[in-house]
Design an enzyme around this catalytic site. Structure first.
Site, PDB file in Angstrom:
ATOM      1  CB  SER A  81      -0.868   0.044   1.254  1.00  0.00           C
ATOM      2  OG  SER A  81      -1.854  -0.930   1.199  1.00  0.00           O
ATOM      3  NE  ARG A 170      -1.943  -7.352   7.657  1.00  0.00           N
ATOM      4  CZ  ARG A 170      -3.258  -7.420   7.809  1.00  0.00           C
ATOM      5  NH1 ARG A 170      -3.789  -8.491   8.392  1.00  0.00           N
ATOM      6  NH2 ARG A 170      -4.070  -6.472   7.385  1.00  0.00           N
ATOM      7  NE  ARG A 213      -2.892  -0.221   8.114  1.00  0.00           N
ATOM      8  CZ  ARG A 213      -2.511  -0.993   7.106  1.00  0.00           C
ATOM      9  NH1 ARG A 213      -1.265  -0.982   6.700  1.00  0.00           N
ATOM     10  NH2 ARG A 213      -3.373  -1.763   6.498  1.00  0.00           N
ATOM     11  NE  ARG A 286       3.298  -0.024   5.028  1.00  0.00           N
ATOM     12  CZ  ARG A 286       2.405  -0.650   4.307  1.00  0.00           C
ATOM     13  NH1 ARG A 286       2.782  -1.343   3.235  1.00  0.00           N
ATOM     14  NH2 ARG A 286       1.129  -0.618   4.621  1.00  0.00           N
ATOM     15  CB  ALA A 287       5.797   5.519   7.938  1.00  0.00           C
ATOM     16  NE  ARG A 289      -0.033  -3.051   9.446  1.00  0.00           N
ATOM     17  CZ  ARG A 289      -1.304  -3.134   9.886  1.00  0.00           C
ATOM     18  NH1 ARG A 289      -1.585  -2.861  11.140  1.00  0.00           N
ATOM     19  NH2 ARG A 289      -2.257  -3.501   9.068  1.00  0.00           N
ATOM     20  CG  HIS A 434      -3.384  -8.793   4.611  1.00  0.00           C
ATOM     21  ND1 HIS A 434      -2.190  -9.234   4.101  1.00  0.00           N
ATOM     22  CD2 HIS A 434      -3.486  -7.488   4.247  1.00  0.00           C
ATOM     23  CE1 HIS A 434      -1.593  -8.231   3.455  1.00  0.00           C
ATOM     24  NE2 HIS A 434      -2.370  -7.164   3.523  1.00  0.00           N
ATOM     25  CG  ASP A 471      -3.158  -0.833  -2.862  1.00  0.00           C
ATOM     26  OD1 ASP A 471      -3.896  -1.800  -3.171  1.00  0.00           O
ATOM     27  OD2 ASP A 471      -2.850  -0.576  -1.684  1.00  0.00           O
ATOM     28  CG  HIS A 472      -0.996  -4.098  -3.084  1.00  0.00           C
ATOM     29  ND1 HIS A 472      -1.737  -5.093  -2.484  1.00  0.00           N
ATOM     30  CD2 HIS A 472      -1.075  -3.032  -2.248  1.00  0.00           C
ATOM     31  CE1 HIS A 472      -2.212  -4.643  -1.328  1.00  0.00           C
ATOM     32  NE2 HIS A 472      -1.836  -3.395  -1.166  1.00  0.00           N
TER      33      HIS A 472
HETATM   34  O1  LIG Z   1       0.523  -3.681   6.954  1.00  0.00           O
HETATM   35  C1  LIG Z   1      -0.150  -4.557   6.406  1.00  0.00           C
HETATM   36  O2  LIG Z   1      -1.344  -4.762   6.685  1.00  0.00           O
HETATM   37  C2  LIG Z   1       0.528  -5.463   5.408  1.00  0.00           C
HETATM   38  O3  LIG Z   1       1.836  -5.736   5.804  1.00  0.00           O
HETATM   39  C3  LIG Z   1       0.600  -4.815   4.071  1.00  0.00           C
HETATM   40  O4  LIG Z   1      -0.654  -4.368   3.645  1.00  0.00           O
HETATM   41  P1  LIG Z   1      -0.858  -2.970   2.936  1.00  0.00           P
HETATM   42  O5  LIG Z   1       0.407  -2.672   2.199  1.00  0.00           O
HETATM   43  O6  LIG Z   1      -2.003  -3.247   1.981  1.00  0.00           O
HETATM   44  O7  LIG Z   1      -1.204  -1.977   3.963  1.00  0.00           O
HETATM   45 MN   LIG Z   2      -2.850  -1.967  -0.077  1.00  0.00          MN
HETATM   46 MN   LIG Z   3      -2.300  -5.327   2.503  1.00  0.00          MN
END
Ligand SMILES: O=C(O)[C@H](O)COP(=O)(O)O
Ligand SMILES: [Mn+2]
Ligand SMILES: [Mn+2]
Length: 559
Positions: A81, A170, A213, A286-287, A289, A434, A471-472
């Site tokens: 994301s 996950r 998050r 990555r920010a 979480r 997930h 987004d993916h």
């Molecule tokens: O943080 C998460 O939930 C997964 O590691 C990645 O999911 P997201 O990139 O769709 O937030």
């Molecule tokens: Mn996403």
């Molecule tokens: Mn995800």
């Protein structure tokens, strides 16, 4: 570009009009894959998305959403994301956290930087604590980077190191935590042989401990604080490996939801609470979480839960997680500088914007979309609406999530005619994907499709344009496969459920009564990715994109 000649003013598009309402939908975790029973998007009833695909071959295409197309180190890196929304909003490809950390470690620059020098001050008298996600998922962190950091820190004089581990399951297969802990603890044993007092100190499953998050549930951070900082948790073990194995067996929890635990010595005393004089590094790049824990570790004034003790530590993030809040103030690697995003340009050019999602993805369509920037650019031109997510549940029990509410808010914003861009993220296919619950993911995909329909219907009513993308990938493939694409089985003969994102491309569809005749997808950008969407949307708002943006995917042919 010299600052003196810089201007926010965008050139008019030679052919496309301004003032149309654009409904911009990001389906989170919605990729394109061959139809089979593990493709929940295929199994679900998704008449709206199906009709976009079938109806107009010149107005539906696939775009790349993983690997180098979104600034990740290699084509083996699935999309996520953060990088996906960064690319969608910024219109260019920036080297992302994973790549920046790789470079800083390989070149040794990490150990010469201000952030490392700052924490190093504690190495003589204090303990170095490393806290973060333990896997090779590459979305929030990477195990190989943690191992290099451990090696580098010990070479730089860290004498006592404690690692606080958050198990994944996950971004990687459930159950893989065991192997990752084994690798880590072998490395810690090697360090001990070299005279460094290094061991695992605490941990828990990422979705239950520490990695919430967007302030969805501070209880998650509190559980982490108690285990990592205070050394208190309901479960106590002598090693991380024992913890992970026994908790999986005895509580039945999966990697994502392992309860918090602490590692204790032979007298039952926790081996690694955080105390005055220690250094802490949160190893996630990555920010989203890590921001909540970073606040708890850094802010003197803090009222989200009772910290009991607030040790005087030297704290650094792997990256700086929030450039607006300058949080944390110390970091080992500078984050990508994502400036001049499409949102900022459009606001300067009179485009009124509404952005909405529910809590679990709200920062995705705002913070990530705007190049990791909190808040609006101009509150008079923009409205950002967060719909509270359910908290304390796994989303397979509520797979419809808030899709309907998001769509209703988007519909109302479109029909109000107050906005030129109404942008939403629909989380269902990702958040339920997930959980690895295939049946629930099918329900989730259907709910997202219904939400898309409501938004498209509103666009029809106001003569607007829709842009639907993702987004993916995630929900389009729920099983781990071998190289030939056949599902893999575990030792008991069950299929191996894939809870993670994928390497698949995602759809991009345009349409609506406001789309000028003759607009169609170009054929000369076959490898277009998410970063090409920003210029495309700018065109549909009636503007040319800045020259350094990735090229637009649309052309206008004379009919
Ligand atoms: O943080 C998460 O939930 C997964 O590691 C990645 O999911 P997201 O990139 O769709 O937030
Ligand atoms: Mn996403
Ligand atoms: Mn995800």
């Amino acid at each position: 570009m010299g600052t003196s000649e810089f201007s926010w003013k965008l050139a008019d598009h030679p052919k496309l009009p301004k003032g149309k309402t654009i409904g911009l939908v990001v389906l989170d975790g919605w990729g394109e894959a061959n139809p089979d029973k593990y493709n929940c998007i295929h199994v679900a009833e998704t008449p709206t998305m199906d009709s976009l695909k079938k109806g107009a071959p010149e107005k539906w295409r696939l775009v790349r959403a993983h690997g180098t197309a979104v600034g990740l180190p290699s084509e083996d890196d699935m999309g996520n994301s953060e990088v996906g929304h960064n690319a969608l909003g910024a219109g260019r490809i920036f080297a992302q956290g994973a790549k920046l950390v790789d470079y800083a470690l390989a070149s040794g620059k990490m150990f010469e930087g201000e952030g490392f020098k700052y924490i190093k001050e504690s190495f003589d008298a204090g303990t170095l604590h490393l806290i973060g996600l333990l896997s090779d998922g590459g979305v929030h962190s990477r195990l190989d980077q943690l191992l290099l950091l451990l090696k580098g820190a010990s070479e730089q004089g860290a004498k006592r190191i404690r690692v606080h581990i958050l198990t994944d399951g996950r971004d990687v297969l459930d159950g893989s935590s065991v192997g990752f802990v084994e690798t880590l603890e072998n490395e810690l044993a090697n360090l001990r042989e070299k005279g460094v007092d290094a061991q695992t100190a605490s941990g828990g499953g990422r979705m239950y401990v520490t990695m919430d998050r967007y302030e969805n549930d501070w209880g998650v951070i509190k559980r982490g604080w108690d285990a990592h900082v205070l050394g208190e948790a309901p479960y106590k073990f002598r090693s991380g490996l024992e913890a992970v194995k026994r908790l999986r067996e005895e509580t039945g929890a999966n990697d994502q939801y392992l309860p918090p635990f602490v590692i204790v010595d032979e007298n039952g005393k926790p081996v690694g609470p955080v105390v005055d004089g220690d250094a802490v590094v949160t190893i996630n790049f990555r920010a989203d979480r890590m921001v909540m824990l970073a606040k708890a570790l850094e802010y003197e004034n803090f009222d989200k839960f009772d910290r009991v003790r607030f040790p005087k530590i030297r704290y650094a993030g792997m990256l700086q997680y929030d450039g607006e809040l300058l949080l944390p103030s110390h970091y080992l690697v500078a984050p990508p500088e994502i400036e001049r995003t499409s949102g900022e340009y459009l606001v300067h050019n009179g485009v009124r914007t509404f952005a909405c999602s529910e809590t679990v993805k709200f920062g995705h369509v705002t913070f990530f979309w705007n190049g990791n920037r909190s808040g609006c650019f101009n509150p008079e031109m923009e409205e950002y609406l967060e719909i509270p997510s359910d908290s304390g549940i796994t989303f397979n029990v509520q797979p419809k999530m808030k899709a309907l509410e998001i769509a209703e808010k988007a519909r109302d914003a479109i029909l109000s005619r107050k906005f030129h861009q109404v942008r939403v993220n629909l989380p269902n296919s990702d958040m339920v994907g997930h959980t690895g619950d295939i049946e629930a993911t099918v329900v989730a995909c259907k709910a997202a499709d219904e939400a898309v329909k409501m938004i498209i219907d509103a666009i029809e009513q106001v003569g607007g344009i829709y842009v639907v993308t993702a987004d993916h990938g995630n929900a389009e493939d729920m099983v781990k496969r071998n190289k030939k694409g056949a599902p893999l089985l575990d030792k008991d003969g069950n299929i191996q459920i894939l809870t993670s994102h994928t390497l698949q491309p995602v759809p991009l569809a345009i349409g609506g009564p406001g789309l000028a005749p003759g607009v169609r997808f170009r054929k000369d950008v076959p490898n277009g990715g998410l970063a090409n969407v920003a210029a495309t949307v700018m065109n549909l708002h009636g503007f040319e994109a800045p020259s350094d943006y990735e090229p637009t995917l649309v052309e206008v042919v004379d009919n």
